[in-house]
Design an enzyme around this catalytic site. Structure first.
Site, short mmCIF file in Angstrom:
data_model
loop_
_atom_site.label_atom_id
_atom_site.label_comp_id
_atom_site.label_asym_id
_atom_site.label_seq_id
_atom_site.Cartn_x
_atom_site.Cartn_y
_atom_site.Cartn_z
CG ASN A 117 -0.42 0.20 2.64
OD1 ASN A 117 0.73 0.50 2.49
ND2 ASN A 117 -1.24 -0.25 3.67
CG LEU B 242 -2.58 3.86 -5.57
CD1 LEU B 242 -2.87 4.27 -7.14
CD2 LEU B 242 -1.37 4.76 -4.92
CB THR C 225 -11.30 -4.89 8.47
OG1 THR C 225 -11.71 -3.72 9.30
CG2 THR C 225 -10.16 -5.98 9.09
CB ALA C 226 -9.83 -8.13 5.10
CB ALA C 227 -9.68 -3.15 1.55
N GLY C 228 -6.87 -4.76 1.73
CA GLY C 228 -5.69 -5.03 1.24
C GLY C 228 -5.46 -6.63 1.01
CG ASP C 229 -5.41 -9.17 4.38
OD1 ASP C 229 -4.12 -9.06 4.30
OD2 ASP C 229 -6.04 -9.11 5.70
N GLY D 44 -16.85 -6.76 8.13
CA GLY D 44 -16.11 -7.83 8.67
C GLY D 44 -14.81 -8.25 7.82
P1 ADP Z 1 -4.68 -1.53 2.77
O1 ADP Z 1 -6.02 -2.17 2.97
O2 ADP Z 1 -3.63 -2.58 2.57
O3 ADP Z 1 -4.21 -0.14 3.50
P2 ADP Z 1 -5.65 0.01 0.56
O4 ADP Z 1 -6.28 1.04 1.35
O5 ADP Z 1 -4.97 0.57 -0.65
O6 ADP Z 1 -4.92 -1.12 1.09
O7 ADP Z 1 -6.78 -0.95 -0.30
C1 ADP Z 1 -6.41 -1.96 -1.01
C2 ADP Z 1 -7.50 -1.82 -2.19
O8 ADP Z 1 -9.00 -1.89 -1.67
C3 ADP Z 1 -7.45 -0.64 -3.14
O9 ADP Z 1 -6.39 -0.82 -4.03
C4 ADP Z 1 -8.77 -0.46 -3.50
O10 ADP Z 1 -9.05 -1.36 -4.67
C5 ADP Z 1 -9.81 -1.05 -2.46
N1 ADP Z 1 -10.19 0.00 -1.77
C6 ADP Z 1 -9.62 0.38 -0.50
N2 ADP Z 1 -10.59 1.49 0.01
C7 ADP Z 1 -11.46 1.87 -1.17
C8 ADP Z 1 -12.35 2.71 -1.22
N3 ADP Z 1 -12.72 3.72 -0.28
N4 ADP Z 1 -13.24 2.56 -2.32
C9 ADP Z 1 -13.05 1.71 -3.28
N5 ADP Z 1 -12.02 0.65 -3.27
C10 ADP Z 1 -11.31 0.80 -2.18
NA NA Z 2 -5.24 1.82 3.35
#
Ligand code: ADP
Ligand code: NA
Length: 308
Positions: A184, A221, A253-257, A292
């Protein structure tokens, strides 16, 4: 696909405010136990998105270990490479959530940090790597183990997808053995020593990392999507940007995962880098609309219904 990584029981309590030094907070919400850990979350993401996955890791002999295993088995994940550690407790994360969205987190990594000390387990993991479609790693297990497993996979020509989370410096020799590095903005900034505040910054940093010998570099991003730098057919560095769809954010939570799992699934299926990046951005955007960690991870059908 093989994921080697952490399993944690997240112990979540909603609090009126974060406790000050020495403060005892009464009237906090009741305890919620939520299976987590980056390794486990990524394995669940992969399974939901329709690929076969085995996870290798360690849990304690306590009841949390049992619940963590059951959550993975319920998601159709092969847990045959998880060892019950007789000496250490299962990994736990204590999470206090305040109404303003701030949190305090303490992680007791426990058994996760003993992954690599047990030679018999390592030998079984080596054998599994050699027949896997890909190896997926994060950094919630000892760095020495990450380095070792990366070199074993590299020697066997098995692609390694490494998520540099939580951010820690890794030797150049290890990074050069990785097929896809996913970070990230914070992690990209720590690894490169450069500011990463915009899509253009991310493109520059990803290109520099790629030029230092990492086959493909992906920087996520947040709401802006993600950028991937790889080599095109003519051998030149080539960047691809995928915008994220606009969504109503419920829980990041867990978006990156989710992103890492989706990217791994798409790439091992033979999707192009463009297609794989799009799939990962769409899947993780859908994740943030749901509550979740593991429970909010979308299925392939849900991603297709929402965005294709
Ligand atoms: P981490 O959760 O590891 O900090 P990010 O914040 O970059 O990583 O989120 C990982 C991915 O999740 C992004 O590349 C995007 O595709 C999706 N994502 C995260 N936040 C959003 C958002 N607010 N709207 C749409 N997609 C999101
Ligand atoms: Na983030």
């Amino acid at each position: 696909m093989l994921v080697v990584g952490s399993l944690n029981m997240d112990q979540v309590v909603r609090v009126p405010h974060l406790p000050a030094l020495g403060e005892t907070l009464l009237g906090a919400g009741s305890l919620k136990l939520v299976p987590g850990g980056k390794g486990a979350n990524q394995a669940v993401a992969i399974a939901r998105l329709g690929a076969e996955v085995t996870i290798a890791g360690r849990v304690g002999t306590d009841p949390f270990g049992d619940r963590l295993l059951k959550a993975l088995q319920a998601a159709q994940i092969d847990t045959g490479q998880i060892v019950l550690d007789e000496q250490e407790a299962s990994g736990v994360a204590f999470i206090f959530l305040a109404p303003d969205g701030n949190n305090s987190i303490v992680v007791a990594a426990g058994a996760n940090m003993r992954l690599g000390q047990d030679q018999a387990q390592l030998e079984r993991i080596f054998a599994e790597i050699r027949t896997a479609k890909a190896l997926v790693l994060q950094l919630e297990i000892p760095l020495e183990t990450v380095k070792l497993l990366t070199s074993v996979a590299h020697e066997a020509h098995i692609p390694v997808i490494l998520n540099l989370a939580p951010a820690q410096p890794l030797p150049q020799a290890t990074l050069q053995q990785v097929s896809v590095l996913v970070l990230n903005e914070t992690e990209a900034s720590l690894l490169s020593g450069q500011r990463v505040d915009s899509t253009e910054d991310a493109r520059i940093v990803a290109t520099v990392l790629h030029e230092h010998g990492i086959a493909s570099v992906v920087i996520t991003l947040g709401a802006r999507g993600a950028i991937l730098v790889t080599t095109d057919e003519s051998g030149k560095p080539h960047s691809i940007y995928q915008e994220a769809p606009k969504v109503k954010v419920v829980d990041t939570t867990a978006a990156g995962d989710c992103f890492v799992g989706a990217l791994a699934v798409a790439l091992t299926e033979g999707q192009t880098p463009e297609e794989a990046l799009r799939f990962a951005v769409y899947a993780s955007a859908l994740k943030v609309t749901r509550f979740g960690a593991q429970s909010g991870l979308p299925t392939r059908e849900e991603v297709i219904a929402a965005y294709y």
